[in-house]
Design an enzyme around this catalytic site. Structure first.
Site, PDB file in Angstrom:
ATOM      1  N   ARG A 283       0.846  -1.294  -0.026  1.00 28.70           N
ATOM      2  CA  ARG A 283       0.072   0.037  -0.112  1.00 28.70           C
ATOM      3  C   ARG A 283       0.933   1.308  -0.007  1.00 28.70           C
ATOM      4  NH1 ARG A 283      -5.131  -0.749   3.672  1.00 28.70           N
ATOM      5  NH2 ARG A 283      -5.698   1.268   2.572  1.00 28.70           N
TER       6      ARG A 283
ATOM      7  N   LYS B 261       2.469 -18.818   5.638  1.00 29.72           N
ATOM      8  CA  LYS B 261       1.726 -19.454   6.635  1.00 29.72           C
ATOM      9  C   LYS B 261       1.339 -18.181   7.711  1.00 29.72           C
ATOM     10  CE  LYS B 261       3.709 -20.841  10.709  1.00 29.72           C
ATOM     11  NZ  LYS B 261       4.657 -19.959  11.476  1.00 29.72           N
TER      12      LYS B 261
ATOM     13  N   HIS C 235       8.132 -23.410   5.498  1.00 32.23           N
ATOM     14  CA  HIS C 235       9.771 -23.259   5.419  1.00 32.23           C
ATOM     15  C   HIS C 235      10.548 -24.234   5.791  1.00 32.23           C
ATOM     16  CE1 HIS C 235      10.141 -21.862   9.352  1.00 32.23           C
ATOM     17  NE2 HIS C 235      11.350 -21.838   9.129  1.00 32.23           N
TER      18      HIS C 235
ATOM     19  N   GLU D 147      13.609 -24.103  20.783  1.00 27.19           N
ATOM     20  CA  GLU D 147      14.120 -22.672  20.337  1.00 27.19           C
ATOM     21  C   GLU D 147      14.578 -22.090  21.839  1.00 27.19           C
ATOM     22  OE1 GLU D 147      12.216 -20.564  17.042  1.00 27.19           O
ATOM     23  OE2 GLU D 147      10.435 -21.535  18.177  1.00 27.19           O
TER      24      GLU D 147
ATOM     25  N   HIS E  65       5.163 -27.162  10.977  1.00 30.06           N
ATOM     26  CA  HIS E  65       6.295 -27.736  10.804  1.00 30.06           C
ATOM     27  C   HIS E  65       6.423 -29.219  11.501  1.00 30.06           C
ATOM     28  CE1 HIS E  65       7.096 -23.829   9.487  1.00 30.06           C
ATOM     29  NE2 HIS E  65       7.231 -22.946  11.014  1.00 30.06           N
TER      30      HIS E  65
END
Ligand code: BG6
Length: 478
Positions: free
Chosen positions: A45, A149, A179, A217, A241
């Site tokens: 935009r 996603k 990914h 993580e 995933h």
């Protein structure tokens, strides 16, 4: 040689474009020198000129390691921008005109990629307008649509999104990105299984005791709290995933290596999974703690998170695949933020030998062989096995056979580069089929809707203690 094409990115002023897409496009299109003619058209935009858009892109390319000159040369030669303003039909018509003009200027064959690097609330309008101005088909070449996603937030919304896409695009035009499927080591799961006979004959309920899939993580939610607090780990990681990893580990050998044959086998796995029981799921949320020597605020203290948020940042769950190969073998999926270290790993634990011959010598216990497939970091395989310690009677010890990708091949390519190459080549193997998405949401939506209790764990620990009961007998974490 890649087909000549125009690569059109919606949301081209955003983070994904700068961090992932531009570097991957550069690596694919220029560095590999495997490409025909191409141009990249960014849209959003924002009211930007080509030059202003290129200036932003140059920054990103510098961070990717290009010199000022290289970045300038590539951006000026290939990058363009078209504002979508109020996103009216007239704005989309102007986009269509610009696409035709660029195709003439670059002498392109009419092949087009439309990449939606957009928040989900923008999908509907964009897809509809593309369809309304006839950009869903190209008269001369192919047209492909790429969707990032999250693909829906439950079964109903995923179905609606699939219906909307299919109103304008056929399934063979659609590339749903996960990914993880672009990661080299994830793709190698198929070669590992179907290119080597030694493990495949053991890959079943007779010989496998359990399978553990862990994506840990060591980071919190960072600047994405707004999105994450509405999503949570089940939607953000498990539904996509970890479930993709599960299907690749559990599927039958496909009839061919074609995309449809492989995706068909993955869908069959998803359809064989038993409804998940509430007692087989443990949710957690991190509280204040210490991670890598640094104090970490609790999830509820993160900027953009409600102070009474019940969003899960950790999930451990146990699944059963009711088919001939896997009946009775638990598959435990586990992911969390702010865990002690980053690791993505699949551990296949084989059954113990039926009898321990050497126990009477010194009390040795029966130990299982574990095949550990590490997807990141330090990508590779390790197989644990038992050996006799020298000169100590029959003292048995666990050792490892190990393989590391980097030792054999050097650094691995980035997932996005792989995925973009497949999009331009028209190979859908590493993209998620409409039926896969729906089958996966069908599995997890009932669990999400039950609003299960969320247990706390301190940042820097391996999750809530309540999850231990699902992890008994799993290989150790660190
Ligand atoms: C994304 C999630 O899809 O995957 C993030 O939205 C997560 O929350 C990321 O951190 C993990 O990806 P990777 O490639 O770093 O393992």
């Amino acid at each position: 040689m890649l087909d000549s094409h125009l690569f059109i990115v919606f949301g081209a002023t955003g983070d994904l474009m700068h961090r992932k897409l531009l570097p991957a496009l550069y690596d694919l299109l220029l560095q590999d020198a495997a490409s025909g003619q191409y141009a990249i058209l960014g849209t959003s935009r924002s009211q930007l000129s080509d030059e202003e858009f290129r200036a932003q892109a140059r920054e990103a390319m510098r961070e990717h390691g290009l010199t000022k000159k290289e970045a300038e040369r590539w951006c000026s030669a290939h990058l363009h921008f078209q504002s979508l303003g109020e996103q009216s039909e007239a704005d989309y018509q102007a986009l269509a005109d610009r696409i035709e003009a660029l195709e003439k200027e670059y002498d392109l064959a009419g092949n087009r990629v439309f990449y939606l690097a957009l928040p989900p609330q923008a999908f509907e309008d964009t897809l509809t307008k593309l369809g309304q101005v006839g950009l869903n088909r190209s008269e001369k070449g192919w047209t492909r649509i790429v969707v990032e996603k999250p693909f829906g937030h439950d079964l109903a919304s995923a179905r609606e999104l699939n219906d909307l896409i299919h109103r304008y695009f056929a399934e063979d035009q659609v590339y749903r990105i996960d990914h993880y499927l672009g990661k080299e080591t994830v793709q190698n799961l198929m070669v590992f299984r179907f290119g080597n006979a030694i493990f495949e004959s053991l890959w079943n309920r007779e010989h496998v005791e359990r399978v553990d899939i862990l994506v840990a993580e060591d980071l919190g939610v960072g600047s994405r709290a707004g999105y994450y607090d509405r999503s949570g780990a089940l939607r953000d990681m498990i539904q996509n995933h970890l479930t993709q990893l599960l299907t690749l580990i559990a599927m039958e050998a496909p009839a061919t290596a074609e995309a449809d044959a492989i995706r068909h086998e993955k869908i069959k796995v998803l359809q064989s999974i038993q409804p998940i029981q509430a007692e087989d799921v443990v949710l957690g949320q991190y509280t204040r703690g210490v991670l890598n020597g640094q104090p970490i605020p609790g999830y509820r203290e993160e900027k953009g998170v409600a102070s009474d948020s019940n969003t899960e940042t950790y999930v451990a769950l146990r699944l059963q695949i009711a088919n001939w190969r896997w009946q009775g073998v638990p598959f435990v999926l586990r992911t969390g933020k702010c865990l002690p270290r980053q690791i993505t790993r699949i551990a296949v634990t084989f059954r113990r030998p039926p009898v321990m011959l050497f126990r009477s010598f010194n009390g040795c216990e029966l130990t299982r062989n574990v095949l550990t497939i590490t997807l990141q970091p330090d990508e590779g395989f390790d197989l644990s096995f038992e050996v006799k310690s020298p000169a100590k009677g029959f003292q048995v010890k666990t050792e490892h056979l190990s393989f590391r990708y980097e030792d054999a091949f050097g650094p691995l390519p980035d997932a996005y580069r792989t995925l973009l190459e497949d999009i331009v080549n028209g190979d859908q193997t590493l993209f998620v089929h409409a039926q896969e998405v729906e089958a996966s949401w069908k599995l997890y939506t009932p669990i999400i809707e039950q609003r299960l209790p969320v247990y706390f764990y301190s940042a820097g620990t391996w999750g809530p203690t309540e999850a231990q009961r699902l992890l008994t007998d799993a290989p150790p974490d660190a």
